[in-house]
Design an enzyme around this catalytic site. Structure first.
Site, PDB file in Angstrom:
ATOM      1  N   LYS A   1      -2.261   7.084  -5.760  1.00  0.00           N
ATOM      2  CA  LYS A   1      -3.106   8.257  -5.510  1.00  0.00           C
ATOM      3  C   LYS A   1      -2.318   9.544  -5.675  1.00  0.00           C
ATOM      4  O   LYS A   1      -2.880  10.586  -6.053  1.00  0.00           O
ATOM      5  CB  LYS A   1      -3.729   8.188  -4.111  1.00  0.00           C
ATOM      6  CG  LYS A   1      -4.998   7.343  -4.059  1.00  0.00           C
ATOM      7  CD  LYS A   1      -4.714   5.941  -4.550  1.00  0.00           C
ATOM      8  CE  LYS A   1      -5.868   5.028  -4.692  1.00  0.00           C
ATOM      9  NZ  LYS A   1      -5.479   3.698  -5.216  1.00  0.00           N
TER      10      LYS A   1
ATOM     11  N   CYS B   1       0.819  -1.213   0.000  1.00  0.00           N
ATOM     12  CA  CYS B   1       0.000   0.000   0.000  1.00  0.00           C
ATOM     13  C   CYS B   1       0.852   1.262   0.000  1.00  0.00           C
ATOM     14  O   CYS B   1       0.662   2.155  -0.814  1.00  0.00           O
ATOM     15  CB  CYS B   1      -0.937   0.013   1.204  1.00  0.00           C
ATOM     16  SG  CYS B   1      -1.869   1.556   1.357  1.00  0.00           S
TER      17      CYS B   1
ATOM     18  N   GLY C   1     -11.058  -3.466 -13.857  1.00  0.00           N
ATOM     19  CA  GLY C   1     -11.382  -3.336 -12.444  1.00  0.00           C
ATOM     20  C   GLY C   1     -10.743  -2.086 -11.860  1.00  0.00           C
ATOM     21  O   GLY C   1     -10.374  -1.157 -12.584  1.00  0.00           O
TER      22      GLY C   1
ATOM     23  N   HIS D   1     -24.488  23.125   3.517  1.00  0.00           N
ATOM     24  CA  HIS D   1     -24.768  23.577   2.154  1.00  0.00           C
ATOM     25  C   HIS D   1     -24.000  24.861   1.873  1.00  0.00           C
ATOM     26  O   HIS D   1     -23.953  25.741   2.730  1.00  0.00           O
ATOM     27  CB  HIS D   1     -26.274  23.839   2.007  1.00  0.00           C
ATOM     28  CG  HIS D   1     -26.662  24.338   0.652  1.00  0.00           C
ATOM     29  ND1 HIS D   1     -26.758  23.511  -0.443  1.00  0.00           N
ATOM     30  CD2 HIS D   1     -26.959  25.593   0.216  1.00  0.00           C
ATOM     31  CE1 HIS D   1     -27.111  24.222  -1.489  1.00  0.00           C
ATOM     32  NE2 HIS D   1     -27.236  25.486  -1.124  1.00  0.00           N
TER      33      HIS D   1
END
Length: 455
Positions: free
Chosen positions: A49, A40, A174, A432
């Protein structure tokens, strides 16, 4: 050398078990032949990432005129991209090393092998544990006869490429395949995905697959689904891929992204009676192998191969060994994120799984389109929030598509695992304007009182 706990493997699962074990007062040996942090940190989640973030910045610059910011996109400096990626990995690695040291965990450098149910051997030295945890991780799989090398690469070689390829064929649609397809397209490559199953990200809800396919068409990422790989040849000029239905595809590189296999070969597991199936270690719901005090965690245990699953496995096993009797980890309650553009976030049952479990007429769904969400409009992203519930029952599945939805799915995990009803979520106040308030709108719709959604 005797310990309360010997952990074989220092990836997300293994180091979590070691840290939690030490926290609970155990003497711990953590054995790792490569770098602490495992796949990882060094060859998977984190570097991938980081590349995706660089790709997002590239897209933002190209599209900045849409937002009234005039800029000019120059080129991609892969050396600088790798420097950024490596700096992120390096800081995290250094921090993890310090954490393991501060917890008084003995970090043993070297490749370990199980030589008895209570003993792991490293370079001739034996480490005996009252409890042993197997956490040896996974590796990139290939197909029989498809040799990795040269222009045929896996994700590990892809992370070290010193250039942006002109064109790439990605074998596998995938998670790994669509993430790298997304990166390379943003960096300027032509990308074609070949997937044997009928849709991209086939393990996800069908609505997510269709939405991602629409987005990829818009981005001009080509893909062939229901297309089986036949063979590949390479030369100095590139790679030629043939499919079983007679297609011939040519590209600069072929990325093999058909998934990961359990790294358990030649580690002494089967020889010591550990139950195995196609390389995976079989356990009960408490991650016990059935052999003495031997447990297995992470990617070597059948199920989702996710770093956060392994991390939680590690904590669970340490607490189980310490006698805390933690609640078993429910696989369907583990959230999943695919970090392509647009992102996918999901947890719980898909609509198809829910209909199979509860009956076709006992399932209700709602899809809230992000076109009605103010923040999503600002981000110029298309997508939706889909909620699945058993009729008159709690929410059992949450599925999201859109920019940055990986940051939203945590609330979905709480909804599913805490068995929230639509009314429960609809009563919560969602800030919001955020993308998060789309979850509240979806819950209002499923509760039968949509405001911004059309009836």
């Amino acid at each position: 050398m005797d310990y309360d706990l010997v952990v074989l493997g220092g990836g997300s699962a293994g180091y979590a078990a070691a840290l939690r074990g030490a926290q609970l007062g155990m003497t711990v040996a953590l054995i790792e032949g490569d770098k602490l942090g495992g796949t990882c940190l060094h060859r998977g989640c984190i570097p991938t990432k980081a590349l995706l973030h660089s790709a997002e910045v590239a897209d933002t610059i190209r599209e900045s005129g849409t937002f009234g910011v005039l800029s000019t996109f120059g080129s991609i400096d892969m050396a600088a991209v790798h420097a950024f990626k490596d700096s992120v990995v390096g800081r995290l690695h250094k921090g993890l090393q310090g954490l393991v040291s501060s917890r008084k965990v003995d970090l043993i450098g070297g490749w370990g092998r199980l030589v008895a149910p209570d003993t792991v051997e490293v370079d001739g030295t034996q480490y005996r544990g009252a409890n042993v945890v197997l956490a040896s991780g996974s590796y990139p799989r290939s197909l029989p006869g498809l040799e990795i090398g040269g222009r045929i690469i896996t994700s590990e070689q892809a992370l070290e490429l010193d250039r942006v390829p002109a064109s790439v064929i990605v074998l596998g649609g995938g998670v790994i395949g669509v993430e790298f397809a997304s990166v390379w397209k943003s960096l300027g490559a032509d990308v074609t995905i070949v997937e044997g199953l009928p849709r991209l990200v086939p393990s996800e809800d069908e609505a997510l697959s269709k939405g991602l396919e629409r987005a990829f068409r818009k981005r001009k990422i080509a893909f062939h689904t229901s297309t089986m790989f036949a063979g590949a040849t390479q030369s100095d000029k590139g790679v030629v891929v043939t499919t079983q239905d007679g297609k011939t595809l040519e590209a600069d590189l072929l990325l093999v992204a058909i998934g990961r296999g359990p790294a358990t070969a030649d580690l002494g597991y089967a020889e010591n009676g550990i139950p195995m199936d196609r390389g995976f270690v079989l356990t009960d719901e408490r991650l016990h192998t059935g052999v003495d005090n031997v447990y297995a965690i992470g990617d070597i245990v059948p199920g989702l191969q996710l770093a956060h699953r392994g991390f939680q496995h590690g904590i669970f096993v340490a607490e189980q060994i310490a006698g805390q009797n933690p609640a078993p980890i429910i696989e369907s309650g583990i959230l999943r994120v695919t970090y392509c553009e647009p992102q996918i976030g999901s947890v719980g049952l898909t609509e198809a799984q829910a209909r199979e479990q509860y009956g076709a007429d006992r399932v209700e769904i709602t899809e809230y389109n992000l076109a009605g969400n103010a923040k999503s409009q600002m981000l110029q992203t298309a997508g939706f929030i889909k909620l699945v519930r058993e009729t008159d029952g709690p929410i059992v599945g949450v599925h999201m598509l859109g920019a940055r939805v990986g940051e939203l799915i945590g609330e979905g995990q709480m909804m599913v695992n805490w068995e929230a009803y639509p009314d429960d979520v609809a009563r919560l106040v969602h800030a919001h304007p955020t993308q998060n308030d789309a979850i509240g709108e979806a819950a209002l719709a499923l509760a039968g009182k949509p405001l911004h959604a059309h009836d």
